[in-house]
Every structure is written in structure tokens, then in C-alpha cells.
Design an enzyme around this catalytic site. Sequence first.
Site, PDB file in Angstrom:
ATOM      1  N   ASN A   1     -28.759 -25.819-108.596  1.00 13.94           N
ATOM      2  CA  ASN A   1     -29.214 -24.556-109.197  1.00 13.94           C
ATOM      3  C   ASN A   1     -28.074 -23.594-109.539  1.00 13.94           C
ATOM      4  OD1 ASN A   1     -28.657 -23.888-106.576  1.00 13.94           O
ATOM      5  ND2 ASN A   1     -30.571 -22.816-106.184  1.00 13.94           N
TER       6      ASN A   1
ATOM      7  N   TYR B   1     -23.826 -24.087 -94.461  1.00 16.52           N
ATOM      8  CA  TYR B   1     -25.295 -24.094 -94.548  1.00 16.52           C
ATOM      9  C   TYR B   1     -25.952 -24.380 -93.192  1.00 16.52           C
ATOM     10  CZ  TYR B   1     -25.450 -23.788 -99.671  1.00 16.52           C
ATOM     11  OH  TYR B   1     -25.370 -23.360-100.979  1.00 16.52           O
TER      12      TYR B   1
ATOM     13  N   HIS C   1     -24.983 -19.762-105.882  1.00 20.72           N
ATOM     14  CA  HIS C   1     -25.483 -19.310-104.575  1.00 20.72           C
ATOM     15  C   HIS C   1     -25.153 -17.833-104.438  1.00 20.72           C
ATOM     16  CE1 HIS C   1     -25.895 -18.830-100.213  1.00 20.72           C
ATOM     17  NE2 HIS C   1     -24.736 -18.204-100.265  1.00 20.72           N
TER      18      HIS C   1
ATOM     19  N   GLU D   1     -20.157 -14.863 -94.901  1.00 24.20           N
ATOM     20  CA  GLU D   1     -19.867 -15.905 -95.890  1.00 24.20           C
ATOM     21  C   GLU D   1     -18.509 -15.664 -96.556  1.00 24.20           C
ATOM     22  OE1 GLU D   1     -23.416 -16.111 -98.347  1.00 24.20           O
ATOM     23  OE2 GLU D   1     -24.550 -17.016 -96.706  1.00 24.20           O
TER      24      GLU D   1
ATOM     25  N   LYS E   1     -21.754 -23.447-108.207  1.00 25.19           N
ATOM     26  CA  LYS E   1     -21.931 -24.729-107.518  1.00 25.19           C
ATOM     27  C   LYS E   1     -21.380 -25.902-108.342  1.00 25.19           C
ATOM     28  CE  LYS E   1     -25.953 -23.368-104.772  1.00 25.19           C
ATOM     29  NZ  LYS E   1     -27.280 -23.814-104.290  1.00 25.19           N
TER      30      LYS E   1
HETATM   31  P1  CMP Z   1     -28.741 -21.562-101.944  1.00 21.53           P
HETATM   32  O1  CMP Z   1     -28.917 -20.160-102.390  1.00 21.53           O
HETATM   33  O2  CMP Z   1     -27.397 -22.156-102.081  1.00 21.53           O
HETATM   34  O3  CMP Z   1     -29.218 -21.698-100.426  1.00 21.53           O
HETATM   35  C1  CMP Z   1     -29.760 -22.866 -99.893  1.00 21.53           C
HETATM   36  C2  CMP Z   1     -29.958 -23.916-100.922  1.00 21.53           C
HETATM   37  O4  CMP Z   1     -30.791 -24.961-100.562  1.00 21.53           O
HETATM   38  C3  CMP Z   1     -30.632 -23.306-102.135  1.00 21.53           C
HETATM   39  O5  CMP Z   1     -29.734 -22.467-102.804  1.00 21.53           O
HETATM   40  C4  CMP Z   1     -31.082 -24.543-102.890  1.00 21.53           C
HETATM   41  O6  CMP Z   1     -30.121 -25.008-103.808  1.00 21.53           O
HETATM   42  C5  CMP Z   1     -31.240 -25.526-101.771  1.00 21.53           C
HETATM   43  N1  CMP Z   1     -32.653 -25.873-101.635  1.00 21.53           N
HETATM   44  C6  CMP Z   1     -33.660 -25.058-101.312  1.00 21.53           C
HETATM   45  N2  CMP Z   1     -34.808 -25.756-101.300  1.00 21.53           N
HETATM   46  C7  CMP Z   1     -34.501 -27.031-101.613  1.00 21.53           C
HETATM   47  C8  CMP Z   1     -35.252 -28.204-101.752  1.00 21.53           C
HETATM   48  N3  CMP Z   1     -36.586 -28.209-101.570  1.00 21.53           N
HETATM   49  N4  CMP Z   1     -34.604 -29.330-102.089  1.00 21.53           N
HETATM   50  C9  CMP Z   1     -33.248 -29.328-102.253  1.00 21.53           C
HETATM   51  N5  CMP Z   1     -32.477 -28.236-102.125  1.00 21.53           N
HETATM   52  C10 CMP Z   1     -33.117 -27.101-101.811  1.00 21.53           C
END
Ligand code: CMP
Length: 142
Positions: free
Chosen positions: A117, A54, A120, A131, A14
Site C-alpha cells: 500500500n 512491526y 506507512h 518510529e 514502501k
Molecule cells: P502500515 O501502515 O504499514 O501498518 C501495518 C501494515 O500491515 C499496514 O500498513 C498494511 O500494509 C499491513 N496490513 C494490514 N492488514 C493487512 C492484511 N489483511 N494483509 C496484509 N497486510 C496487511
Amino acid sequence: MAEQIGNLTFGIIKPDAVRNGRAGSIIQRITDSGFKLRGMKLIHMTLKEAEGFYAVHAERPFFGELTEFMSSAPCVVLALEKAGAVKAWRDLMGATDPAKADEGTIRKEFATSIGENAVHGSDSEENARIEIAYFFSQLELI
Ligand code: CMP
């Protein structure tokens, strides 16, 4: 495409991790863990592309924050092959919330928050196919 031994999954390094110069270290962790790279490219998503990717989270309160972040800077998209690839990549990533991620996982080491984070990963083989097809053409998969 060359002969496929394991299953495929899809991953993203990311914008937070790319911006912080962590992409190389994360790719090293991936290949050290036995994944083969079947597709890899640096892209900078538009907001519309992030919203499309998303779409399943469109009703969530964090959708705007998530799609703005994902389109804020370049990221690396990956097609990864390994036996049991979906679970193996999720195990290597660690929990979505880095505060809950196990020692030794990518998110424990590189993620700063639940939104930023670092990586993904697909949550099922079916979503991995969808995807991968969202970001890669057949010609781009080795
Ligand atoms: P990802 O695996 O990319 O899939 C969906 C993403 O939404 C997840 O990782 C997080 O980075 C993001 N996400 C999930 N919960 C929250 C939250 N409470 N606030 C912001 N981002 C979120």
C-alpha cells in the site's frame, strides 16, 4: 536539530512504490502538501529489522507476509514536520486499504493492495517519536 515549528511524524515509502519508481512522485506530493523533510534515507531492512518495527502486529495473521514484503527491497524512511503532522500525513496517505482510499490520496494513486500500500505513517505522536528513533540517529535529523 534546527528549530522545530510543527510536530513530527514518521513515514515510509514502501518497497512496492520504490520498486515501481514512485518514490520521487510521492516525495513531491509530500512537500507540495506543506511538509518539511527533517530526515530522509534509502534503506533495505533485514527481516529482523522489519519484525522489530512491526512488533505490535506480531500476533496478526499477516505478520509474516508484511515483514517479508517490507524486507524484500529498499524503502525510503522519512521524518516529516508540519503542524498536526500525524493526522496531516495520515490524511494525505488515505485509508490502509487502497480500495477504500479517497480520491487525491497517495494510496488511491499509488497503492495496489492492503499489503502493498505504498506508504506507512505513524498513528500517534508517541509512536512517531518511537518510529523516528528506530530508524534515525539525532545526527540524521535536520
Ligand atoms: P502500515 O501502515 O504499514 O501498518 C501495518 C501494515 O500491515 C499496514 O500498513 C498494511 O500494509 C499491513 N496490513 C494490514 N492488514 C493487512 C492484511 N489483511 N494483509 C496484509 N497486510 C496487511
